[in-house]
Write an enzyme that holds these catalytic residues in place. Structure first.
Site, mmCIF file in Angstrom:
data_model
loop_
_atom_site.group_PDB
_atom_site.id
_atom_site.type_symbol
_atom_site.label_atom_id
_atom_site.label_comp_id
_atom_site.label_asym_id
_atom_site.label_seq_id
_atom_site.Cartn_x
_atom_site.Cartn_y
_atom_site.Cartn_z
ATOM 1 N N HIS A 28 0.844 -1.194 0.000
ATOM 2 C CA HIS A 28 0.000 0.000 0.000
ATOM 3 C C HIS A 28 0.873 1.234 0.000
ATOM 4 C CE1 HIS A 28 -3.648 2.314 0.881
ATOM 5 N NE2 HIS A 28 -2.856 3.078 1.600
ATOM 6 N N LYS A 42 -8.016 -0.930 6.523
ATOM 7 C CA LYS A 42 -8.327 -1.454 5.181
ATOM 8 C C LYS A 42 -7.379 -2.597 4.803
ATOM 9 C CE LYS A 42 -8.240 2.697 3.647
ATOM 10 N NZ LYS A 42 -8.334 4.056 3.193
ATOM 11 N N ASP A 90 -14.379 3.628 7.734
ATOM 12 C CA ASP A 90 -13.343 4.469 7.124
ATOM 13 C C ASP A 90 -13.926 5.312 5.999
ATOM 14 O OD1 ASP A 90 -10.539 5.328 6.731
ATOM 15 O OD2 ASP A 90 -10.877 4.429 4.768
ATOM 16 N N ARG A 110 -13.270 13.673 7.261
ATOM 17 C CA ARG A 110 -11.966 14.296 7.495
ATOM 18 C C ARG A 110 -11.562 15.185 6.324
ATOM 19 N NH1 ARG A 110 -8.564 9.386 7.757
ATOM 20 N NH2 ARG A 110 -6.843 10.848 7.802
HETATM 21 N N1 URA Z 1 -4.850 7.046 2.725
HETATM 22 C C1 URA Z 1 -5.841 6.450 3.418
HETATM 23 O O1 URA Z 1 -6.314 5.380 3.052
HETATM 24 N N2 URA Z 1 -6.281 7.042 4.538
HETATM 25 C C2 URA Z 1 -5.802 8.218 4.991
HETATM 26 O O2 URA Z 1 -6.244 8.686 6.011
HETATM 27 C C3 URA Z 1 -4.778 8.846 4.240
HETATM 28 C C4 URA Z 1 -4.318 8.222 3.105
#
Ligand code: URA
Length: 432
Positions: A82, A187, A161, A168
């Site tokens: 990731h 995730k 999320d 956010r």
């Molecule tokens: N990538 C993500 O998946 N979440 C974040 O908060 C910032 C970057």
């Protein structure tokens, strides 16, 4: 339990209990806690931070807010990768096929681009017919047979999320280390891989601008992985200029194909080799880093990695001819040369500005509902440490519309100096 007390407790810098964190995540996901209270708590976390234990609890609650993918029917150790997001970051398109060619399974759920950062799914969709929606049985079968599948996240993967990230995004609370760490790790953990390699981008095109912040984020994510029993390695890598030369969708896929043919830009190739080496080493007990690197380089030389990309595209409905004949990608109407107005060594090349310049062309989204134009983007012709003469082409703009704003941003992104400049390092640090 009462959400107002939880907000006030964090506002005062106190440590939340496991139960309080779970109460918040469940309540917000079920829509019992409204956005204004969730944003107040995010802002309190932004200012007062969280302990490792709180971050692990937040990650755990978020990860269990929806489906948790079971990959146990895929043989062997599954490694995921990731990136925290950057400009010109097409590493999955190269690293995925390489690791698959080296007997390492990648069952990957990727995302779309937002803002100045690109997304793997948008890039893959520039290939005619490629589908990111694969039924879970077919996903597993494909990974078992080909070694790789790249799909979109299922609708119910970490719903907490999805809600929190959108909140956010509009409340100035994205750049919070505990919130980023829990968002990413929830995730990754819900996606079912056994081991995880993280690429934490650091610089003007990334969420983390300083090495200290990037190290802190990397350390937190590695600690969460450890607490939740998934071995995690984090690379901290340079995002003080775009990765490689291409920033867009089709043109990034073409750069990935060039790289798998052994003709990629040096910085991008070296990062892909390092990430793939680490992933193979994590997955395979029979190899160490030196052997893994040898396998990676061989897979590029003997085209087995390129053939994996062909298989990936073919299995997911894409026209595999695009890989052998990149002229098939839809071309932009016009390619404009951007010429230098002054001479000097490139001292800085602002990745954020280049990402924004590409977004103005339509390569990225300002808001989630925007459509992406796969054919447009920017190919850089000069990077940090290169020397530029007046009138040298510094970049090519692939566009379907007037591009004055983009050209101006590209020129602004370059800072020149009369002194020689060293080539920047690609990997700053690795947290194992
Ligand atoms: N990538 C993500 O998946 N979440 C974040 O908060 C910032 C970057």
């Amino acid at each position: 339990m009462n959400i107002v007390d939880i907000i006030a407790k964090k506002r005062d810098g106190l440590e939340l209990t496991t139960e309080e964190i779970s109460y918040f995540v469940k309540g917000y996901t079920n829509k019992e806690i409204p956005d204004y209270q969730a944003s107040a708590l995010c802002m309190a976390i932004f200012f007062k931070s969280m302990t490792d234990r709180e971050i692990a609890d937040l990650t755990f609650s978020m990860l269990h807010s929806g489906d948790v993918i079971d990959l146990t029917s895929i043989e062997g150790i599954k490694v995921d990768k990731h990136s925290t997001g950057g400009v010109g970051d097409k590493t999955t398109l190269v690293v995925g096929p390489i690791v698959a060619a080296c007997d390492t399974k990648l069952a990957k759920m990727s995302g779309r681009g937002l803002g100045h950062t690109g997304g793997t799914l948008d890039k893959l969709e520039s290939i005619d017919g490629f589908s990111i929606n694969v039924e879970s049985d077919d996903f597993i079968k494909q990974v078992n047979e080909v070694g790789i599948s790249v799909i979109g996240q299922t609708a119910n993967l970490v719903p907490a999320d999805k809600l929190l990230y959108s909140l956010r995004d509009v409340t100035g609370t994205v750049a919070s280390i505990p919130l980023i760490a829990s968002s990413i790790m929830s995730k990754k953990l819900a996606s079912g891989a056994d081991k995880i390699v993280l690429d934490v981008k650091c610089g003007n095109g990334a969420f983390m601008e300083t090495i200290d912040d990037a190290k802190e984020l990397a350390n937190k994510m590695v600690a969460i992985g450890k607490l939740l029993n998934r071995e995690t390695v984090a690379f901290i890598t340079n995002m003080n200029q775009p990765l490689g030369l291409a920033v867009g969708n089709s043109i990034e896929v073409i750069e990935a194909i060039d790289t798998l043919n052994g003709n990629g830009p040096e910085d991008f190739t070296s990062l892909c080799v390092d990430l793939a080496t680490e992933m193979i080493c994590l997955a395979r007990e029979d190899v160490d880093l030196a052997k893994a690197k040898k396998l990676v380089l061989e897979s590029i030389d003997n085209k087995s990695a390129l053939n994996k990309l062909v298989d990936l595209i073919d299995r997911q409905g894409g026209n595999k001819e695009f890989i052998t004949n990149p002229d098939l990608f839809k071309q932009a109407d016009e390619i404009i040369e951007v010429k230098a107005l002054e001479a000097g060594y490139v001292k800085a090349l602002d990745a954020l500005m280049i990402g924004e310049a590409a977004m103005h062309l339509g390569a990225g989204r300002k808001v989630k509902t925007d459509a992406v134009d796969h054919s447009v983007g920017i190919i850089l012709n000069k990077k940090i440490s290169d020397y530029i003469e007046i009138d040298d082409v510094i970049a090519y703009v692939h566009t379907n519309k007037a591009a004055n704003e983009t050209i101006e941003l590209i020129r602004k992104a370059y800072t020149l100096t009369s002194d020689e400049v060293k080539k920047p390092e690609m990997v700053y640090h690795i947290v194992r």
